[in-house]
Design an enzyme around this catalytic site. Structure first.
Site, short mmCIF file in Angstrom:
data_model
loop_
_atom_site.label_atom_id
_atom_site.label_comp_id
_atom_site.label_asym_id
_atom_site.label_seq_id
_atom_site.Cartn_x
_atom_site.Cartn_y
_atom_site.Cartn_z
N ASP A 2 0.79 -1.41 -0.05
CA ASP A 2 0.08 -0.06 0.02
C ASP A 2 0.95 1.34 0.09
O ASP A 2 1.16 1.70 1.01
CB ASP A 2 -1.03 -0.15 1.33
CG ASP A 2 -2.18 -0.97 1.18
OD1 ASP A 2 -3.06 -0.71 0.27
OD2 ASP A 2 -2.06 -1.80 1.99
N ARG A 14 3.62 2.50 2.93
CA ARG A 14 4.28 1.36 3.79
C ARG A 14 5.58 1.25 3.71
O ARG A 14 6.52 0.81 4.21
CB ARG A 14 3.59 -0.12 3.19
CG ARG A 14 2.16 0.04 3.40
CD ARG A 14 1.63 0.01 4.64
NE ARG A 14 0.26 -0.25 4.72
CZ ARG A 14 -0.93 -0.04 5.55
NH1 ARG A 14 -0.21 0.82 6.62
NH2 ARG A 14 -2.11 -0.18 5.44
N ARG A 45 -6.55 10.90 1.97
CA ARG A 45 -6.04 9.78 1.19
C ARG A 45 -6.97 9.81 -0.24
O ARG A 45 -6.42 9.39 -1.22
CB ARG A 45 -6.51 8.55 1.82
CG ARG A 45 -5.91 7.95 2.83
CD ARG A 45 -6.39 6.68 3.50
NE ARG A 45 -6.15 5.52 2.87
CZ ARG A 45 -6.65 4.40 3.07
NH1 ARG A 45 -7.56 4.35 4.16
NH2 ARG A 45 -6.58 3.37 2.26
N LYS A 71 -9.30 1.73 -5.58
CA LYS A 71 -10.12 1.34 -4.50
C LYS A 71 -10.75 2.40 -3.72
O LYS A 71 -10.24 3.74 -4.23
CB LYS A 71 -8.93 0.90 -3.41
CG LYS A 71 -7.84 1.93 -2.96
CD LYS A 71 -6.91 1.15 -2.02
CE LYS A 71 -5.86 2.14 -1.30
NZ LYS A 71 -4.97 1.37 -0.78
N HIS A 72 -11.80 2.30 -3.10
CA HIS A 72 -12.44 0.96 -2.60
C HIS A 72 -14.07 0.78 -3.09
O HIS A 72 -14.75 1.70 -2.68
CB HIS A 72 -12.58 0.93 -1.14
CG HIS A 72 -11.37 1.40 -0.32
ND1 HIS A 72 -10.79 2.42 -0.27
CD2 HIS A 72 -10.32 0.43 0.07
CE1 HIS A 72 -9.70 2.62 0.50
NE2 HIS A 72 -9.30 1.34 0.69
N HIS A 79 -12.09 -0.71 9.17
CA HIS A 79 -11.18 -1.61 9.95
C HIS A 79 -11.92 -2.18 11.26
O HIS A 79 -11.37 -3.08 11.93
CB HIS A 79 -9.91 -0.81 10.08
CG HIS A 79 -9.13 -0.61 9.03
ND1 HIS A 79 -9.30 0.53 8.12
CD2 HIS A 79 -8.16 -0.94 8.38
CE1 HIS A 79 -8.57 0.58 7.24
NE2 HIS A 79 -7.66 -0.56 7.12
N ASP A 114 -10.60 -6.01 -0.19
CA ASP A 114 -9.81 -5.25 0.95
C ASP A 114 -9.37 -6.34 1.88
O ASP A 114 -9.80 -7.48 1.87
CB ASP A 114 -10.86 -4.15 1.58
CG ASP A 114 -9.80 -3.07 2.22
OD1 ASP A 114 -8.69 -3.31 2.27
OD2 ASP A 114 -10.40 -2.00 2.60
#
Length: 419
Positions: free
Chosen positions: A134, A142, A203, A233-234, A246, A319
Site C-alpha cells: 500500500d 508502507r 487519502r 479502491k475502494h 477496519h 480489501d
C-alpha cells in the site's frame, strides 16, 4: 493498457506450399493421393499454458495474498509458525502455492534487503508472485522508510494538474518496481464526500467526482508508465461514511442515482484508463444490494455493477479480509468462499489463511465454487502477471539499479515541486 485489455492471443504459424507448372485434371491411377501439409506448431498462450499445469490446490493458492513475517525469504519467525504452520516466508509460499504477498513496514529495512527479500520470495514460488504494498503516498505509505516522500492524493488533487498526478504515480511505480514490487494498492478512487470520514479523508484526491476522476485516471496511467500494476479502491465508494471499516461495518445510504453521480465516476475513469485491478470495500450499500452483506461479499455489486454494468474484466481484489467490517456475519473460511462467489479474484490478507484456504479448496472440490468460476479468477490473475512480464521470465530485481532509482535526485525534485 490495463489487465482488462490484455488477453494474450495465441500466435499460430501457418505454412503453405508453393510451386509452378500445370497439374493434370485427372492424375494417373498410380499417382499417390495429394496430401495436405501439416500445420506448423502453434505457440501456446502462456496464460493458458500456465493454467493447464495447475492442480486445484495450486489454483486456489493463486487467489491468496497474505502478509508474511520476516525481512528475508528464509527468516525464521514464530509469527509465521503460529499463523501458517511453517516458519519462513519461503515455506509459506510453497505450502499454500501462493499467488501473491503483501509487504508492510516490518518487512522493510534497507533497499538491498528488500531486493533480496522479493527475489527470495520469487525464487520460492511455483509461478511468479504478485508482490504488492500500500504505497498511496501521504498517510498510507508502507515503504516510507526507503522511498521518496511524495505528497499524498489530497495535495496532488489540490494542484488540479493531471500531469502532476501522472508524474508522481510513475515515479512511485519506478521505485516500487526497482525494489521488486509489481502491484500497488493505489490510487484511492473514493470521493471524500463526508468530511467526518475517518478512513479516507486526505487519502482521496478531493470531494468533487469529476476532479477526482481525472486525477485517478492520470495516476493509473502513471503506474502503467512505470510497468507496475495499479489498483483503484475502494469499490463501490468509501467516501461518504463516518465509520472506519477496519473496526466496524459502514452503511452508505446513497440511492443508485446518487451512486452513479457521486461514487462511480472515478472507477469508470480508472477502467477507461486501463486499470489493472479494483479493490472492494467492506461497506454495506443497501440501495445497491439489500442483503446487508458488505460489497466484498456482494455478487450484485462485484459481478452485477463492476463486471457487467461498468464492464471491468481485470482483477477484483478484496480489501484486507482481517478487517472487522467483513468479519461480522460469517466465519473466516466462509468469508473467503463468499468473496469468490461474489466475483473477487484476489483474497487479500485473510485473518486465518489456513482456514480460508481449506474452505475455498473444499468449495472448489465440492462444486460450490465451480471449476469455471475458479478458472476465471486464476486466468485474470495470470493475465495480469503476463501483462507485467512475469510469466515470460522469472522476475529478478537488481540492488545496484534499486539504489540508483529509490530516492533519486530527480524524484526528490519532483516531490519538492508539488505545492
Amino acid at each position: 493498457m490495463g489487465t482488462a485489455g490484455l488477453l494474450v492471443i495465441a500466435l499460430a504459424a501457418c505454412s503453405g506450399s508453393g510451386g509452378g507448372g500445370s497439374v493434370s485434371a485427372v492424375p494417373p491411377a498410380s499417382s499417390p493421393a495429394p496430401t495436405t501439409p501439416a500445420p506448423a506448431p502453434t505457440q501456446a498462450d502462456p496464460v493458458k499454458r500456465a493454467l493447464a499445469k495447475l492442480s486445484v490446490e495450486e489454483k486456489v493458492g493463486q487467489l491468496f495474498m497474505p502478509v508474511l513475517y520476516g525481512t528475508a525469504a528464509d527468516s525464521v519467525s514464530g509469527e509465521n509458525q503460529a499463523r501458517y504452520g511453517v516458519q519462513t516466508p519461503a515455506k509459506v509460499i510453497d505450502r499454500y502455492h501462493l499467488g501473491g504477498v503483501i509487504l508492510f513496514p516490518a518487512n522493510v529495512k534497507s533497499v538491498d534487503q528488500v531486493v533480496r527479500l522479493t527475489n527470495g520470495m520469487q525464487k520460492a514460488a511455483g509461478l511468479p508472485l504478485l508482490i504488492s504494498t500500500d504505497q498511496e503516498n501521504g498517510p498510507v505509505s508502507r515503504m516510507s522508510a526507503l522511498m521518496t516522500p511524495f505528497p499524498g492524493a489530497h495535495r496532488i488533487g489540490a494542484t488540479k494538474d493531471v500531469k502532476v498526478s501522472r508524474a508522481v504515480a510513475r515515479a512511485t511505480g519506478e521505485e516500487l518496481r526497482a525494489l521488486g514490487v509489481n502491484l500497488d494498492f493505489a490510487p484511492v478512487a473514493d470521493v471524500n464526500i463526508d468530511p467526518r470520514n475517518p478512513v479516507i479523508g486526505k487519502r482521496a484526491f478531493g470531494n468533487r467526482p469529476a476532479e477526482v476522476s481525472k486525477m485517478v485516471a492520470a495516476a493509473v496511467k502513471g503506474f502503467e508508465d512505470a510497468g507496475v500494476a495499479a489498483t483503484a479502491k475502494h469499490f463501490p465508494g468509501h467516501g461518504d461514511t463516518h465509520v472506519d471499516s477496519h473496526t466496524g461495518l459502514p452503511v452508505i445510504d446513497h440511492t443508485r442515482a446518487q451512486w452513479k453521480r457521486l461514487d462511480a465516476p472515478p472507477f469508470k475513469a480508472a477502467i477507461g484508463a486501463g486499470v489493472d485491478a479494483i479493490m472492494s470495500a467492506h461497506i454495506v450499500f443497501p440501495k445497491l444490494d439489500p442483503s446487508g452483506d458488505p460489497a466484498t461479499l456482494s455478487k450484485p455489486i462485484l459481478t452485477g455493477l463492476l463486471r457487467q454494468e461498468l464492464g471491468f474484466d481485470g482483477v477484483i481484489s478484496t480489501d484486507a479480509l482481517n478487517m472487522a467490517g467483513v468479519r461480522e456475519k460469517y466465519g473466516d473460511g466462509e468469508v473467503a468462499v463468499r468473496a469468490v462467489l461474489a466475483g473477487a479474484d484476489l483474497l487479500l490478507m485473510p485473518y486465518d489463511l489456513r482456514k480460508a484456504y481449506d474452505a475455498v479448496l473444499s468449495a472448489a472440490k465440492s462444486g460450490r465454487i465451480s471449476e469455471r468460476r475458479l478458472d476465471q479468477s486464476v486466468t485474470r490473475l495470470l493475465t495480469l502477471k503476463q501483462a507485467r512480464g512475469l510469466l515470460n521470465k522469472p522476475p529478478v530485481a537488481s540492488a545496484k539499479e534499486a539504489v540508483q532509482v529509490v530516492g533519486s535526485a530527480a524524484h526528490r525534485k519532483l516531490a519538492a515541486s508539488v505545492p
